[in-house]
Design an enzyme around this catalytic site. Structure first.
Site, short mmCIF file in Angstrom:
data_model
loop_
_atom_site.label_atom_id
_atom_site.label_comp_id
_atom_site.label_asym_id
_atom_site.label_seq_id
_atom_site.Cartn_x
_atom_site.Cartn_y
_atom_site.Cartn_z
N ASN A 237 1.61 -16.10 -5.61
CA ASN A 237 1.70 -16.92 -4.40
C ASN A 237 0.54 -16.55 -3.49
O ASN A 237 0.33 -15.37 -3.19
CB ASN A 237 3.04 -16.68 -3.70
N HIS B 288 -0.25 -9.50 -5.24
CA HIS B 288 0.71 -9.11 -6.27
C HIS B 288 0.90 -10.26 -7.24
O HIS B 288 0.92 -11.42 -6.86
CB HIS B 288 2.05 -8.68 -5.67
N THR C 26 4.86 -13.79 1.00
CA THR C 26 5.51 -13.13 2.14
C THR C 26 4.97 -11.73 2.37
O THR C 26 5.10 -11.18 3.45
CB THR C 26 7.04 -13.04 1.93
N CYS D 10 0.86 -1.20 0.00
CA CYS D 10 0.00 0.00 0.00
C CYS D 10 0.89 1.25 0.00
O CYS D 10 0.63 2.21 -0.73
CB CYS D 10 -0.92 0.03 1.22
N HIS E 131 -0.37 -8.33 0.41
CA HIS E 131 -1.12 -7.41 -0.46
C HIS E 131 -0.99 -8.05 -1.84
O HIS E 131 0.15 -8.25 -2.31
CB HIS E 131 -0.50 -6.01 -0.40
N HIS F 271 -6.25 -2.35 -1.24
CA HIS F 271 -5.68 -3.47 -0.49
C HIS F 271 -6.55 -4.71 -0.58
O HIS F 271 -7.68 -4.73 -0.10
CB HIS F 271 -5.48 -3.09 0.98
N HIS G 228 3.55 -11.71 -9.95
CA HIS G 228 4.94 -11.63 -10.43
C HIS G 228 4.93 -11.86 -11.95
O HIS G 228 4.48 -12.92 -12.40
CB HIS G 228 5.81 -12.73 -9.83
N GLY H 226 4.27 -19.62 -0.28
CA GLY H 226 5.42 -18.74 -0.46
C GLY H 226 5.10 -17.26 -0.43
O GLY H 226 5.97 -16.43 -0.68
P1 5GP Z 1 5.81 -13.15 -2.44
O1 5GP Z 1 6.88 -14.04 -1.86
O2 5GP Z 1 4.91 -12.59 -1.37
O3 5GP Z 1 5.04 -13.78 -3.55
O4 5GP Z 1 6.56 -11.96 -3.12
C1 5GP Z 1 6.97 -10.80 -2.47
C2 5GP Z 1 8.01 -10.15 -3.35
O5 5GP Z 1 8.17 -8.82 -2.94
C3 5GP Z 1 9.37 -10.83 -3.25
O6 5GP Z 1 9.76 -11.32 -4.54
C4 5GP Z 1 10.28 -9.71 -2.73
O7 5GP Z 1 11.56 -9.73 -3.33
C5 5GP Z 1 9.51 -8.47 -3.08
N1 5GP Z 1 9.72 -7.35 -2.15
C6 5GP Z 1 9.68 -7.42 -0.79
N2 5GP Z 1 9.89 -6.19 -0.27
C7 5GP Z 1 10.07 -5.35 -1.32
C8 5GP Z 1 10.34 -3.95 -1.41
O8 5GP Z 1 10.45 -3.23 -0.42
N3 5GP Z 1 10.47 -3.42 -2.67
C9 5GP Z 1 10.35 -4.19 -3.79
N4 5GP Z 1 10.50 -3.58 -4.96
N5 5GP Z 1 10.10 -5.52 -3.74
C10 5GP Z 1 9.96 -6.09 -2.53
ZN ZN Z 2 -1.84 -3.22 1.11
#
Ligand code: 5GP
Ligand code: ZN
Length: 120
Positions: A87, A100, A95, A7, A98, A46, A102, A93
């Site tokens: 994810n 997203h 982390t 957010c 919010h 969100h 990829h 996976g």
């Molecule tokens: P998830 O594991 O939740 O699918 O993906 C989270 C992604 O967010 C990870 O690939 C991680 O590298 C990325 N990420 C985490 N914190 C930040 C940040 O502060 N800035 C950016 N640009 N990416 C982030």
């Molecule tokens: Zn959010």
């Protein structure tokens, strides 16, 4: 949503390398890229993840695939394609909670993506 990293990124309160923005969507480069192109696409509203989507929030996602296509094509992934990963939940996976997507590409991605093959 207070205290949500993405957010804050969407609002410009935390810096990111932006690649796309409109009234509903924000896209930026992943801080830890796993391929030459690794873009995160997030709704400005969100939503935790796919399991958090309901009939109302589904309206946000009406143009989701068109946005993915546009952002991927702008990143030169229109010819060779890309992988789209969402994810959903900690065990999958996720982390950052919010939503997203990829967009990953710019190299031969291979398949399957998992370290261990499941035996049937
Ligand atoms: P998830 O594991 O939740 O699918 O993906 C989270 C992604 O967010 C990870 O690939 C991680 O590298 C990325 N990420 C985490 N914190 C930040 C940040 O502060 N800035 C950016 N640009 N990416 C982030
Ligand atoms: Zn959010």
């Amino acid at each position: 949503m207070d205290n949500c990293l993405f957010c804050k990124i969407a609002a410009g309160e935390i810096p990111s390398t932006k690649v796309y923005e409109d009234e509903k969507w924000f896209a930026f480069k992943d801080i830890q890229p796993c391929a030459p192109v690794h873009i995160l696409v997030i709704p400005k509203t969100h939503v935790k993840n796919i399991l958090d989507i309901n009939t109302k929030s589904n309206e946000i996602f009406s143009d989701f695939f068109l946005k993915i296509k546009e952002i991927a094509e702008n990143a030169n992934l229109g010819k060779n394609g890309f992988r789209l990963v969402m994810n959903t939940g900690e065990k999958a996976g996720q982390t950052v909670f919010h939503f997203h997507a990829h967009i990953i590409g710019g190299k031969d991605m291979g398949w399957p993506p998992f370290p261990e093959t499941v035996k049937h």
